[in-house]
Design a protein around this motif. Structure first.
Motif, PDB file in Angstrom:
ATOM      1  N   ILE A  30      49.130  48.336  20.947  1.00 53.29           N
ATOM      2  CA  ILE A  30      49.127  47.138  21.758  1.00 53.29           C
ATOM      3  C   ILE A  30      49.213  46.204  22.577  1.00 53.29           C
ATOM      4  N   PHE A  31      48.156  45.677  21.663  1.00 51.33           N
ATOM      5  CA  PHE A  31      48.299  43.681  22.190  1.00 51.33           C
ATOM      6  C   PHE A  31      49.370  42.867  21.526  1.00 51.33           C
ATOM      7  N   MET A  32      49.712  42.983  20.592  1.00 52.56           N
ATOM      8  CA  MET A  32      50.749  42.806  19.781  1.00 52.56           C
ATOM      9  C   MET A  32      52.169  43.168  20.230  1.00 52.56           C
ATOM     10  N   GLY A  33      52.043  44.513  21.543  1.00 52.74           N
ATOM     11  CA  GLY A  33      53.020  44.388  21.974  1.00 52.74           C
ATOM     12  C   GLY A  33      53.128  44.267  23.234  1.00 52.74           C
ATOM     13  N   PHE A  34      52.244  43.002  24.058  1.00 48.34           N
ATOM     14  CA  PHE A  34      52.076  42.172  25.280  1.00 48.34           C
ATOM     15  C   PHE A  34      53.017  41.036  24.654  1.00 48.34           C
ATOM     16  N   VAL A  35      52.581  40.744  23.116  1.00 48.48           N
ATOM     17  CA  VAL A  35      52.728  39.552  23.268  1.00 48.48           C
ATOM     18  C   VAL A  35      54.320  39.026  22.316  1.00 48.48           C
ATOM     19  N   TYR A  36      54.177  40.744  22.059  1.00 45.85           N
ATOM     20  CA  TYR A  36      55.781  40.912  21.578  1.00 45.85           C
ATOM     21  C   TYR A  36      57.095  40.811  22.856  1.00 45.85           C
ATOM     22  N   LYS A  37      56.681  41.892  23.775  1.00 43.21           N
ATOM     23  CA  LYS A  37      57.400  42.376  24.899  1.00 43.21           C
ATOM     24  C   LYS A  37      58.089  41.162  26.438  1.00 43.21           C
ATOM     25  N   TYR A  38      56.641  41.036  26.012  1.00 45.52           N
ATOM     26  CA  TYR A  38      56.558  40.475  27.749  1.00 45.52           C
ATOM     27  C   TYR A  38      56.287  38.318  27.426  1.00 45.52           C
ATOM     28  N   MET A  39      55.925  38.431  26.550  1.00 42.19           N
ATOM     29  CA  MET A  39      56.013  36.559  25.756  1.00 42.19           C
ATOM     30  C   MET A  39      57.167  35.762  25.547  1.00 42.19           C
ATOM     31  N   LEU A  40      56.779  37.321  23.973  1.00 42.52           N
ATOM     32  CA  LEU A  40      58.177  36.319  23.492  1.00 42.52           C
ATOM     33  C   LEU A  40      59.480  36.630  23.843  1.00 42.52           C
ATOM     34  N   ALA A  41      59.999  38.309  23.890  1.00 46.21           N
ATOM     35  CA  ALA A  41      61.379  38.378  24.188  1.00 46.21           C
ATOM     36  C   ALA A  41      61.199  37.800  25.978  1.00 46.21           C
ATOM     37  N   TYR A  42      60.521  38.102  26.957  1.00 45.76           N
ATOM     38  CA  TYR A  42      60.560  36.567  27.487  1.00 45.76           C
ATOM     39  C   TYR A  42      60.704  35.265  27.647  1.00 45.76           C
ATOM     40  N   VAL A  43      60.985  34.513  26.813  1.00 49.85           N
ATOM     41  CA  VAL A  43      60.952  33.063  26.506  1.00 49.85           C
ATOM     42  C   VAL A  43      62.516  33.646  25.935  1.00 49.85           C
ATOM     43  N   PHE A  44      62.947  34.475  24.866  1.00 54.18           N
ATOM     44  CA  PHE A  44      64.013  34.484  24.561  1.00 54.18           C
ATOM     45  C   PHE A  44      65.612  35.314  25.675  1.00 54.18           C
ATOM     46  N   GLY A  45      64.549  36.252  25.841  1.00 56.77           N
ATOM     47  CA  GLY A  45      65.797  36.443  26.266  1.00 56.77           C
ATOM     48  C   GLY A  45      65.278  36.314  28.026  1.00 56.77           C
ATOM     49  N   THR A  46      64.465  35.728  28.999  1.00 46.38           N
ATOM     50  CA  THR A  46      64.656  35.258  30.238  1.00 46.38           C
ATOM     51  C   THR A  46      65.104  34.096  30.270  1.00 46.38           C
ATOM     52  N   MET A  47      64.330  33.276  29.385  1.00 43.60           N
ATOM     53  CA  MET A  47      64.545  31.862  29.494  1.00 43.60           C
ATOM     54  C   MET A  47      64.716  31.189  29.196  1.00 43.60           C
ATOM     55  N   VAL A  51      73.053  31.195  21.293  1.00 42.88           N
ATOM     56  CA  VAL A  51      73.115  32.837  21.915  1.00 42.88           C
ATOM     57  C   VAL A  51      73.006  33.900  20.567  1.00 42.88           C
ATOM     58  N   MET A  52      73.697  33.372  19.325  1.00 38.46           N
ATOM     59  CA  MET A  52      73.026  34.143  17.984  1.00 38.46           C
ATOM     60  C   MET A  52      72.290  34.055  18.234  1.00 38.46           C
ATOM     61  N   TYR A  53      71.212  32.966  17.723  1.00 42.77           N
ATOM     62  CA  TYR A  53      69.808  33.733  17.357  1.00 42.77           C
ATOM     63  C   TYR A  53      68.746  33.766  18.362  1.00 42.77           C
ATOM     64  N   VAL A  54      69.059  33.112  19.131  1.00 41.07           N
ATOM     65  CA  VAL A  54      67.849  33.676  20.745  1.00 41.07           C
ATOM     66  C   VAL A  54      68.375  34.643  20.693  1.00 41.07           C
TER      67      VAL A  54
END
Length: 399
Positions: free
Chosen positions: A192-209, A231-234
């Motif tokens: 669950i902790f890693m899920g927060f890191v993946y989804k709410y930090m890393l996915a946010y950086v790549f997908g939203t920022m 775009v391909m890599y991000v």
């Protein structure tokens, strides 16, 4: 009425923690409260499919009644009879709702089917595999009530991972020993902790920022550009961290309930070839397609001697299997092309592995070649994810 998409809202996690507490206390005391597990499953289904999503909720209820009755009738029939025609008809009936949901947007210009709901694919996979295991004779003890519990197991209902009936039943009927359960709690908390890191930090950086900016620059360039490469890599990184993060939440929650739901991702971008990639990426889905489509098609083709060569049989089946996976994602040219490319890549991969085995010593094998193989696999996967994203289709329309 409040309505939450699973694992998308901080309040959802607060409610989840409170709901899981009696289960944790019960298992630590050596007891399973199945009645309570059923109660919170219903509660979280209402939380997911209630309020503005009530139409999806009604579709879910109708679907569950339909599938449970269908599988119950077939498993009862299978105890005394085993006609292939009945089996095939049952499988077709089981997948018809999913087929309608997938075809409706293509036939009616983007309109969504009224029978659709979040997670219909994964519930259909569970229903079909149960029918097939009953046909094979490995599933002898079928309970309609337990099958319903299996289908609506709330941590995984929306996007998997896809569990198996017999494996789930072993955990569901068993109370883990305290030492074992402490390990599950530790792993569940870590996931669950890693899920927060993946989804709410890393996915946010790549997908939203990053992704929207790169897509804007790529559209402005009107063709091949470094922005499109970005775009391909991000997008590939966003897709991984978003989905892997969700899977970690689902698995972690399952562990708290004493259910060892199988993992879905295992460092897929470290893969040396495309077959290894599919043994690491969305594993429960790829294994489902392997066991219930690929292997059965291979058996059918060999039994009826459709192809003379086993290699040809495997190659044709690879392409059929992955093309079906492409269609499952959606009836669009980019999803279908994505599936076909991966099917062809698996054929090429098998040919290359056979060639290396048949010519020992001619092909060097060292750290450099391993890194190069990983580099080639990674870039091929990222290119196909660019296709999968539909962004190239957006660029074509923009022109």
């Amino acid at each position: 009425m409040l309505s939450f998409t699973p694992y998308e809202n901080p309040m959802y996690f607060g409610i989840l923690g409170l709901a899981l507490l009696p289960i944790v206390i019960g298992i630590l005391c050596g007891k399973r409260f199945h009645w309570y597990e059923t109660l919170i499953s219903v509660f979280f289904l209402v939380l997911t499919f209630g309020g503005p999503k009530i139409t999806q909720g009604l579709a879910l209820i109708t679907y569950l009644v339909y599938e449970v009755l269908l599988v119950w009738v077939y498993t009862s029939y299978r105890k005394k009879n085993n006609q292939t025609g009945i089996f095939v008809a049952t499988v077709i009936l089981a997948i018809i709702p999913l087929v309608i949901v997938k075809l409706t947007p293509a036939i009616q210009e983007g309109k969504q089917a009224i029978i659709g709901f979040l997670g219909i694919s994964y519930l259909t996979f569970k229903a079909v595999q149960t029918i097939m295991e009953s046909r094979d004779g490995v599933l002898k003890d079928f309970s309609p009530w337990f099958f319903l519990q299996f289908l609506v197991f709330f941590p995984t209902i929306s996007s998997g991972p896809i569990d198996r009936y017999r494996r789930f039943k072993r955990d569901y009927d068993h109370v883990p020993k305290q030492e074992k359960y402490f390990q599950l709690l530790q792993k569940g908390l870590h996931n669950i902790f890693m899920g927060f890191v993946y989804k709410y930090m890393l996915a946010y950086v790549f997908g939203t920022m990053w992704l929207p900016k790169l897509e804007h620059y790529a559209l402005m360039a009107h063709g091949l550009s470094w922005s499109l490469v970005g775009v391909m890599y991000v997008y590939s990184m966003y897709l991984f961290f978003d989905f892997a993060g969700y899977s970690l939440f689902a698995i972690g929650t399952s562990y708290f309930m004493g259910i060892e739901t199988p993992i879905n991702f295992n460092a897929p971008f470290k893969s040396h070839n495309i077959k290894e990639f599919w043994n690491r990426w969305h594993m429960t889905l790829s294994f489902w397609f392997r066991d219930y489509i690929y292997m059965r098609l291979v058996f059918f083709f060999m039994k009826h001697k459709v192809f003379k060569s086993p290699k040809t049989t495997a190659n044709v089946t690879y392409i059929i299997n992955m093309t079906i996976m492409g269609f499952w994602h959606g009836v669009t040219w980019y999803y279908i092309t994505y599936g076909i490319l991966h099917g062809v890549a698996l054929v090429v991969n098998d040919w290359w592995l056979r060639y290396k085995k048949g010519h020992p010593g001619k092909i060097p094998h060292n750290k450099f070649t391993e890194v190069f193989a990983t580099f080639v696999t990674f870039n091929f996967v990222c290119f196909t994810f660019l296709l999968f994203s539909g962004f190239l289709n957006t660029m074509l329309i923009a022109k």
